[in-house]
Design a protein around this motif. Sequence first.
Motif, short mmCIF file in Angstrom:
data_model
loop_
_atom_site.label_atom_id
_atom_site.label_comp_id
_atom_site.label_asym_id
_atom_site.label_seq_id
_atom_site.Cartn_x
_atom_site.Cartn_y
_atom_site.Cartn_z
N THR A 77 2.93 1.50 9.60
CA THR A 77 3.79 2.35 10.42
C THR A 77 3.93 1.74 11.80
OG1 THR A 77 2.99 4.27 9.21
CG2 THR A 77 4.09 4.69 11.30
N VAL A 78 5.12 1.86 12.40
CA VAL A 78 5.35 1.39 13.76
C VAL A 78 4.24 1.92 14.66
CG1 VAL A 78 6.87 1.59 15.77
CG2 VAL A 78 7.85 1.12 13.53
N GLY A 79 3.65 1.04 15.46
CA GLY A 79 2.56 1.43 16.36
C GLY A 79 1.19 1.31 15.73
N SER A 130 -2.29 -5.26 16.69
CA SER A 130 -2.79 -3.93 17.02
C SER A 130 -1.68 -2.89 17.15
CB SER A 130 -3.61 -3.97 18.31
OG SER A 130 -2.81 -4.46 19.37
N SER A 131 -0.46 -3.31 17.42
CA SER A 131 0.64 -2.37 17.56
C SER A 131 1.88 -2.95 16.88
CB SER A 131 0.92 -2.08 19.04
OG SER A 131 1.95 -1.11 19.16
N ALA A 133 5.49 -3.57 15.34
CA ALA A 133 6.89 -3.27 15.65
C ALA A 133 7.72 -3.55 14.40
CB ALA A 133 7.37 -4.14 16.81
N GLY A 169 9.24 3.19 10.11
CA GLY A 169 9.48 3.80 11.42
C GLY A 169 10.02 5.20 11.22
#
Length: 183
Positions: A77-79, A130-131, A133, A169
């Motif tokens: 998932t985004v993030g 870690s995040s 996009a 997203g």
Amino acid sequence: NAGGNIEIDTKAAAQNGQVWTRTSELTFKALASTDAGTDYSCKMMYADPILSDRSASASLTVLDIVLDPAATTQIVTVGGGLSLDCKMTSDPNYAGRTIEWYFNGSGTAITDGISEGTTSPFKHKSVTKSSIAMSDAGTYECKGIYSDTSGSNHPAVEIKKTVTVYVRGFTANPQSVFKEIGA
């Protein structure tokens, strides 16, 4: 390498100046890591008592790389975070071991978020984000290269495995949207 083929050839010579060549071949159509370490042999027996039996044997080594997680598809998932690890086992004939990660078929190895190390008998390299996009969706390829640094002329072995990453997203209307490769 796993999934590859192996052949064992043996040759025998007769006495009295005559030479006959006998070739035997053992072929694995789908080589598996579990085939390693086994001694395979071929024995030629002659009906003529003047000729002695001949045999040849070979011990099989299977070179492979292992992905962790083992799934060839990951949905994130985004993030959210992503961590992919690639491991190579050691082999006495191939002291040189190189691991690289590539993204979407680029010829340039990933350098951001890379960590590597050795935990006997494995050498490993991980890519961690870690995040995530949407632009992180795509195909991640681990390429492991075994090379002979002993001077024994063993050919280099290259093994590739891929993981497809889909990124999920959310839009203003709470429906999930997936970014697929090439989209």
